[in-house]
Design a protein around this motif. Structure first.
Motif, mmCIF file in Angstrom:
data_model
loop_
_atom_site.group_PDB
_atom_site.id
_atom_site.type_symbol
_atom_site.label_atom_id
_atom_site.label_comp_id
_atom_site.label_asym_id
_atom_site.label_seq_id
_atom_site.Cartn_x
_atom_site.Cartn_y
_atom_site.Cartn_z
ATOM 1 N N ASN A 56 31.456 44.693 35.187
ATOM 2 C CA ASN A 56 31.528 45.498 33.970
ATOM 3 C C ASN A 56 32.678 45.030 33.081
ATOM 4 O OD1 ASN A 56 30.548 47.447 32.282
ATOM 5 N ND2 ASN A 56 31.689 49.116 33.210
ATOM 6 N N ASN A 57 32.918 43.706 33.095
ATOM 7 C CA ASN A 57 33.980 43.125 32.268
ATOM 8 C C ASN A 57 33.478 41.791 31.737
ATOM 9 O OD1 ASN A 57 36.334 41.822 31.291
ATOM 10 N ND2 ASN A 57 37.587 43.109 32.627
ATOM 11 N N THR A 58 33.628 41.587 30.448
ATOM 12 C CA THR A 58 33.115 40.351 29.846
ATOM 13 C C THR A 58 34.133 39.221 29.873
ATOM 14 O OG1 THR A 58 33.793 41.163 27.673
ATOM 15 C CG2 THR A 58 31.507 41.549 28.329
ATOM 16 N N ASN A 59 35.421 39.534 29.841
ATOM 17 C CA ASN A 59 36.453 38.501 29.804
ATOM 18 C C ASN A 59 37.225 38.495 31.129
ATOM 19 O OD1 ASN A 59 38.481 36.697 29.203
ATOM 20 N ND2 ASN A 59 38.907 37.565 27.184
ATOM 21 N N THR A 60 36.781 37.679 32.066
ATOM 22 C CA THR A 60 37.404 37.670 33.390
ATOM 23 C C THR A 60 38.803 37.071 33.369
ATOM 24 O OG1 THR A 60 36.318 35.580 33.933
ATOM 25 C CG2 THR A 60 35.215 37.595 34.635
ATOM 26 N N GLN A 61 39.041 36.085 32.499
ATOM 27 C CA GLN A 61 40.376 35.476 32.447
ATOM 28 C C GLN A 61 41.415 36.478 31.937
ATOM 29 O OE1 GLN A 61 41.301 32.646 33.808
ATOM 30 N NE2 GLN A 61 39.188 32.398 34.467
ATOM 31 N N GLN A 62 41.043 37.277 30.969
ATOM 32 C CA GLN A 62 41.960 38.293 30.464
ATOM 33 C C GLN A 62 42.226 39.340 31.546
ATOM 34 O OE1 GLN A 62 40.483 40.521 27.152
ATOM 35 N NE2 GLN A 62 42.481 41.364 26.625
ATOM 36 N N ALA A 63 41.178 39.725 32.261
ATOM 37 C CA ALA A 63 41.344 40.697 33.344
ATOM 38 C C ALA A 63 42.247 40.140 34.439
ATOM 39 C CB ALA A 63 39.973 41.073 33.916
ATOM 40 N N LEU A 64 42.074 38.862 34.754
ATOM 41 C CA LEU A 64 42.916 38.218 35.773
ATOM 42 C C LEU A 64 44.378 38.207 35.329
ATOM 43 C CD1 LEU A 64 43.075 36.647 38.458
ATOM 44 C CD2 LEU A 64 42.766 34.573 37.114
ATOM 45 N N GLN A 65 44.622 37.891 34.071
ATOM 46 C CA GLN A 65 45.997 37.878 33.570
ATOM 47 C C GLN A 65 46.619 39.277 33.626
ATOM 48 O OE1 GLN A 65 47.890 35.277 32.951
ATOM 49 N NE2 GLN A 65 46.133 34.017 33.521
ATOM 50 N N LEU A 66 45.819 40.282 33.370
ATOM 51 C CA LEU A 66 46.308 41.659 33.445
ATOM 52 C C LEU A 66 46.677 42.019 34.881
ATOM 53 C CD1 LEU A 66 46.798 43.897 31.426
ATOM 54 C CD2 LEU A 66 44.536 44.764 31.926
ATOM 55 N N VAL A 67 45.856 41.614 35.827
ATOM 56 C CA VAL A 67 46.162 41.871 37.243
ATOM 57 C C VAL A 67 47.414 41.099 37.647
ATOM 58 C CG1 VAL A 67 45.350 41.513 39.607
ATOM 59 C CG2 VAL A 67 43.804 42.454 37.898
ATOM 60 N N LYS A 68 47.526 39.854 37.203
ATOM 61 C CA LYS A 68 48.712 39.050 37.521
ATOM 62 C C LYS A 68 49.979 39.677 36.956
ATOM 63 C CE LYS A 68 46.706 34.446 38.096
ATOM 64 N NZ LYS A 68 46.670 33.070 37.572
ATOM 65 N N SER A 69 49.878 40.295 35.788
ATOM 66 C CA SER A 69 51.057 40.931 35.191
ATOM 67 C C SER A 69 51.517 42.143 36.000
ATOM 68 C CB SER A 69 50.786 41.322 33.740
ATOM 69 O OG SER A 69 49.857 42.378 33.680
ATOM 70 N N HIS A 70 50.617 42.736 36.773
ATOM 71 C CA HIS A 70 50.950 43.880 37.631
ATOM 72 C C HIS A 70 51.124 43.461 39.090
ATOM 73 C CE1 HIS A 70 50.395 47.009 34.603
ATOM 74 N NE2 HIS A 70 49.315 46.359 34.192
ATOM 75 N N ALA A 71 51.264 42.169 39.361
ATOM 76 C CA ALA A 71 51.305 41.668 40.743
ATOM 77 C C ALA A 71 52.465 42.262 41.541
ATOM 78 C CB ALA A 71 51.387 40.146 40.751
ATOM 79 N N SER A 72 53.629 42.395 40.934
ATOM 80 C CA SER A 72 54.769 42.936 41.682
ATOM 81 C C SER A 72 54.556 44.407 42.038
ATOM 82 C CB SER A 72 56.062 42.759 40.887
ATOM 83 O OG SER A 72 55.974 43.423 39.653
ATOM 84 N N GLU A 73 53.953 45.162 41.133
ATOM 85 C CA GLU A 73 53.648 46.564 41.404
ATOM 86 C C GLU A 73 52.604 46.682 42.515
ATOM 87 O OE1 GLU A 73 51.656 50.338 39.008
ATOM 88 O OE2 GLU A 73 52.398 48.621 37.881
ATOM 89 N N ILE A 74 51.575 45.817 42.466
ATOM 90 C CA ILE A 74 50.531 45.817 43.501
ATOM 91 C C ILE A 74 51.136 45.422 44.845
ATOM 92 C CG2 ILE A 74 48.382 44.723 44.230
ATOM 93 C CD1 ILE A 74 47.739 44.439 41.177
ATOM 94 N N ARG A 75 52.027 44.436 44.842
ATOM 95 C CA ARG A 75 52.693 43.999 46.076
ATOM 96 C C ARG A 75 53.537 45.133 46.660
ATOM 97 N NH1 ARG A 75 57.783 40.781 47.174
ATOM 98 N NH2 ARG A 75 57.421 39.925 49.252
ATOM 99 N N TYR A 76 54.218 45.882 45.812
ATOM 100 C CA TYR A 76 55.019 47.007 46.266
ATOM 101 C C TYR A 76 54.136 48.056 46.951
ATOM 102 C CZ TYR A 76 58.027 51.111 46.185
ATOM 103 O OH TYR A 76 58.731 52.224 46.545
ATOM 104 N N LYS A 77 53.010 48.372 46.319
ATOM 105 C CA LYS A 77 52.087 49.357 46.898
ATOM 106 C C LYS A 77 51.485 48.848 48.202
ATOM 107 C CE LYS A 77 51.128 51.571 42.544
ATOM 108 N NZ LYS A 77 50.197 51.894 41.497
ATOM 109 N N LEU A 78 51.190 47.550 48.250
ATOM 110 C CA LEU A 78 50.694 46.956 49.494
ATOM 111 C C LEU A 78 51.759 47.052 50.582
ATOM 112 C CD1 LEU A 78 48.533 45.276 51.032
ATOM 113 C CD2 LEU A 78 49.708 43.243 50.186
ATOM 114 N N GLY A 79 53.006 46.766 50.221
ATOM 115 C CA GLY A 79 54.102 46.844 51.178
ATOM 116 C C GLY A 79 54.278 48.234 51.748
ATOM 117 N N ALA A 80 54.095 49.255 50.918
ATOM 118 C CA ALA A 80 54.212 50.631 51.394
ATOM 119 C C ALA A 80 53.134 50.942 52.435
ATOM 120 C CB ALA A 80 54.113 51.594 50.221
#
Length: 124
Positions: A56-80
């Motif tokens: 349900n997303n037309t621009n996968t590269q933009q979505a990937l960049q958005l996820v990469k920009s939140h990588a540290s936050e995602i890593r923190y949640k994974l660590g918890a």
């Protein structure tokens, strides 16, 4: 070739990341379903390469960049979630899994081939 330890660790990361994206993925990418298709872990378990598929997303590269920009936050949640199971929380590297696009392209090619008129077999 991944060791059993790497495979098991990758499975744990995949499950926990899937839960994180299911619960909080809407904050990163509204109206987009993110699927973790594959996780590969380095032998020292320090880096996890996460392959994502976006629906349900037309621009996968933009979505990937958005996820990469939140990588540290995602890593923190994974660590918890996995702090009691591991010594170090791996660095996360995100990639687009384009398997679905490849399958669709191949299906289209096969459909095109099947619609073409067949050449009569000439045997002598």
């Amino acid at each position: 070739m991944e060791s059993k330890r790497q495979q098991k660790f990758a499975g744990v990361i995949q499950q926990d990341l899937a839960a994180i994206f299911q619960r909080e993925g809407n904050a990163y990418l509204p109206n987009t379903l993110v699927t973790i298709t594959k996780v590969r872990v380095t032998p020292d378990l320090a880096i996890a390469r996460v392959f994502l598929s976006f629906f349900n997303n037309t621009n996968t590269q933009q979505a990937l960049q958005l996820v990469k920009s939140h990588a540290s936050e995602i890593r923190y949640k994974l660590g918890a979630r996995i702090k009691d199971q591991v010594r170090i929380i791996p660095q996360l590297e995100f990639f687009v899994d384009d398997t679905n696009e490849y399958v669709e392209r191949m299906d289209a090619l096969f459909d095109k081939i099947s619609r073409e008129p067949r050449q009569p077999d000439t045997e002598e």
